[in-house]
Design an enzyme around this catalytic site. Structure first.
Site, PDB file in Angstrom:
ATOM      1  N   ARG B  14      11.763 -35.242 -17.622  1.00 45.88           N
ATOM      2  CA  ARG B  14      11.813 -35.751 -16.330  1.00 45.88           C
ATOM      3  C   ARG B  14      11.112 -34.701 -15.454  1.00 45.88           C
ATOM      4  O   ARG B  14       9.773 -35.219 -14.858  1.00 45.88           O
ATOM      5  CB  ARG B  14      13.257 -35.857 -15.824  1.00 45.88           C
ATOM      6  CG  ARG B  14      13.609 -36.448 -14.443  1.00 45.88           C
ATOM      7  CD  ARG B  14      13.381 -35.608 -13.288  1.00 45.88           C
ATOM      8  NE  ARG B  14      13.981 -34.325 -13.093  1.00 45.88           N
ATOM      9  CZ  ARG B  14      13.801 -33.515 -11.939  1.00 45.88           C
ATOM     10  NH1 ARG B  14      12.862 -33.520 -11.250  1.00 45.88           N
ATOM     11  NH2 ARG B  14      14.327 -32.155 -12.211  1.00 45.88           N
ATOM     12  N   ASP B  15      11.422 -33.797 -15.260  1.00 43.72           N
ATOM     13  CA  ASP B  15      10.659 -32.634 -14.427  1.00 43.72           C
ATOM     14  C   ASP B  15       9.178 -32.520 -14.895  1.00 43.72           C
ATOM     15  O   ASP B  15       8.315 -32.170 -14.175  1.00 43.72           O
ATOM     16  CB  ASP B  15      11.519 -31.379 -14.289  1.00 43.72           C
ATOM     17  CG  ASP B  15      11.084 -30.520 -13.025  1.00 43.72           C
ATOM     18  OD1 ASP B  15      10.237 -31.107 -12.178  1.00 43.72           O
ATOM     19  OD2 ASP B  15      11.531 -29.425 -12.750  1.00 43.72           O
ATOM     20  N   HIS B 206      16.880 -22.268 -12.630  1.00 43.52           N
ATOM     21  CA  HIS B 206      15.766 -23.363 -12.959  1.00 43.52           C
ATOM     22  C   HIS B 206      14.370 -22.519 -12.237  1.00 43.52           C
ATOM     23  O   HIS B 206      14.212 -22.789 -11.098  1.00 43.52           O
ATOM     24  CB  HIS B 206      16.232 -24.519 -11.970  1.00 43.52           C
ATOM     25  CG  HIS B 206      15.076 -25.576 -12.201  1.00 43.52           C
ATOM     26  ND1 HIS B 206      15.269 -26.757 -12.885  1.00 43.52           N
ATOM     27  CD2 HIS B 206      13.882 -25.472 -11.686  1.00 43.52           C
ATOM     28  CE1 HIS B 206      14.264 -27.554 -13.138  1.00 43.52           C
ATOM     29  NE2 HIS B 206      13.287 -27.011 -12.401  1.00 43.52           N
ATOM     30  N   HIS B 208      10.376 -21.881 -12.297  1.00 40.09           N
ATOM     31  CA  HIS B 208       8.981 -22.110 -12.608  1.00 40.09           C
ATOM     32  C   HIS B 208       8.033 -21.039 -12.728  1.00 40.09           C
ATOM     33  O   HIS B 208       8.292 -19.925 -12.125  1.00 40.09           O
ATOM     34  CB  HIS B 208       8.448 -22.909 -11.536  1.00 40.09           C
ATOM     35  CG  HIS B 208       8.932 -24.505 -11.499  1.00 40.09           C
ATOM     36  ND1 HIS B 208       8.123 -25.536 -11.776  1.00 40.09           N
ATOM     37  CD2 HIS B 208      10.237 -24.925 -11.499  1.00 40.09           C
ATOM     38  CE1 HIS B 208       9.010 -26.709 -11.477  1.00 40.09           C
ATOM     39  NE2 HIS B 208      10.231 -26.487 -11.576  1.00 40.09           N
ATOM     40  N   CYS B 239       3.745 -27.601 -10.024  1.00 38.27           N
ATOM     41  CA  CYS B 239       2.875 -27.850  -9.106  1.00 38.27           C
ATOM     42  C   CYS B 239       1.456 -28.361  -9.638  1.00 38.27           C
ATOM     43  O   CYS B 239       0.862 -27.541 -10.541  1.00 38.27           O
ATOM     44  CB  CYS B 239       2.451 -26.451  -8.272  1.00 38.27           C
ATOM     45  SG  CYS B 239       1.162 -26.581  -7.266  1.00 38.27           S
ATOM     46  N   ASN B 248       7.606 -25.636 -15.537  1.00 43.55           N
ATOM     47  CA  ASN B 248       8.935 -25.007 -15.735  1.00 43.55           C
ATOM     48  C   ASN B 248       8.535 -23.931 -16.766  1.00 43.55           C
ATOM     49  O   ASN B 248       7.785 -23.924 -17.436  1.00 43.55           O
ATOM     50  CB  ASN B 248       9.797 -26.070 -16.329  1.00 43.55           C
ATOM     51  CG  ASN B 248      10.171 -26.926 -15.178  1.00 43.55           C
ATOM     52  OD1 ASN B 248      11.014 -27.048 -14.565  1.00 43.55           O
ATOM     53  ND2 ASN B 248       9.487 -28.268 -15.078  1.00 43.55           N
TER      54      ASN B 248
END
Lengths: 301, 301
Positions: B14-15, B206, B208, B239, B248
């Site tokens: 997903r992310d 979470h 990044h 990004c 991530n």
């Protein structure tokens, strides 16, 4: 808990470039070092006096040292493997001499072609002569956490080598996780042990980011009072087999981490990122540094 | 000092994928998720029920959930922005529903097109209905350390949003350093503050890796007792403007770090690296994960 300031020693021109296959012109190396001199760094390892057969990239060591614009407040250091290298380094009027060996037998043999015990006399001669010539001497110990040949390195092995190097007169030891296998618990174990015998100021930590753990290991080191770290602009260097991913911890990434943690480095992050971009132009590829990637993205916008 | 085991929630499908411009075929997404199901993970966020106009990459959310081979011991979750999304997610029989908003006003407006206070009622309806349908609900709070529009985020702002989400019935909150600006001292400040009010088990972190600090931030979180972390295979996502560098934190890098620190994850690192390589084939590019780069190098040898 964390120190108020940290001392960064830039090793990119030596530890970074030595693994680059394509020869970088002397003028470009000089331009790189001159840019680094303008970032706020006060220590740059500029080249190596290893025999050109082994590292053709750094065959121009004397010329580089002669052509850079030296600043009086910056130490320009070079790696020296033996007496022949030392004489060339002294001729080029290097500020500080670095000697090197490994904590693990397998890596030391592969890299220096001698056992650990047979390496000591060679380095002893270099250190004695360098000190006699009025130079300071730094020592590198490689594979302090793990070795590609022997597996895990014990803190006792590191101390064994460290003790000999300090006895020779080496002023500071840079402890290298050469293959980038270490995690914070390894750093804790190593430093907890060593700092029973030595002061934190006697050590620099030298992390490679092969498995992404370098900055976490820096933070672990900080909490033991370590205040000197080696790094390379762009994150270049290290193991050639996974080139994009590995390398020394990037100077710009280290500066970002430390400054954001409120720890002074004296280095201008923006100038360092620009030097990272300059390095990318020189090497014609994207380098591993995250902060240089951020700068590259901003430039593109 | 550190927890004995850690729970990793995989958000790559997903992310990670939502930022990829080129559409990945449904069958390839399903193959990716099925591989992830075989690594030892017990939580995979597989897709998002955001309107396809906003994220065309995930327009096949229902099909993905229907076609993957579900294992009884794995939670297959999906992101849901509103009631329409929730109805589709329930139709596809998702195991857990995730809602999301930001800690900073600027990012919340840019991402959700509403103020923070006007977002609460929308999420309240989704959470209530999801719970009524027998689903568990996870909440994401973005920009918990810094915001691209508003600068630094205060821990108080994070608590303000967290308090509302917990009151709605959200069971765990994932706190996101969405733009990857955080360093360990930021994590310390945030968690020291929040854990005066909540238990460590109520949060996942979470991170990044935009500036290379994600693993250092994980270690900082561990020392506050946090035992759940989000990550994405290959280190994808994040990004788009500095693509190679951000994303991530990579699941395989996180697994390496934790296992080497003696912290159990239940995940097979080798299988995760192979899944990283599979992902590189799907996306036709090298991904930021260091451990997948190491595997790529070994494959080449």
């Amino acid at each position: 808990m964390y120190p108020a300031s940290v001392h960064i020693k830039e090793v990119g021109p030596r530890d970074g470039l030595q693994n680059e296959a394509q020869f970088i012109r002397t003028a470009d190396k000089v331009a790189l070092i001159d840019r680094l001199s303008d970032t706020g760094l006060d220590y740059i390892e500029v080249t190596s006096f290893v025999h050109p057969t082994w590292i053709p990239q750094l065959a121009d060591a004397v010329e580089v040292l002669q052509q850079i614009k030296r600043r009086h407040n910056i130490t320009y250091a070079a790696l020296v493997p033996n007496m022949k290298g030392l004489y060339r380094a002294l001729e080029a009027d290097v500020d500080e001499v670095s000697v090197f060996m490994s904590a693990s037998e397998g890596h030391n043999r592969a890299n220096i072609n001698k056992s650990i015990d047979n390496t000591f006399p060679v380095l002893q001669e270099v250190v004695t002569e360098a000190l006699a010539a009025g130079k300071t001497v730094r020592g590198y110990i490689s594979t302090v956490i793990g070795c590609p040949y022997d597996g895990k390195t014990s803190p006792e092995q590191v101390r064994y080598v460290a003790e000999h190097l300090f006895e020779m007169g080496v002023q500071q030891l840079s402890l290298g996780d050469t293959i980038g296998v270490g995690v914070p618990t390894d750093v804790d174990a190593l430093l907890t042990y060593l700092l029973e015998y030595y002061e934190a100021e006697q050590f620099a930590m030298h992390f490679h980011d092969t498995r992404g753990t370098a900055l976490a290991n820096v933070v672990a080191s900080l909490s033991h009072g370590i205040t000197t770290f080696d790094s390379a602009v762009g994150g270049i260097g290290g193991c050639p087999y996974a080139r994009g991913a590995s390398g020394n911890v990037a100077t710009e990434d280290l500066v970002y981490l430390l400054e954001q943690m409120g720890i002074e480095t004296g280095i201008d992050l923006g100038k360092m990122q620009q030097t990272g971009l300059f390095m990318e132009q020189l090497l014609q590829k994207e380098l591993p540094s995250k902060l240089t990637a951020v700068a590259r993205g901003e430039q593109r916008d």
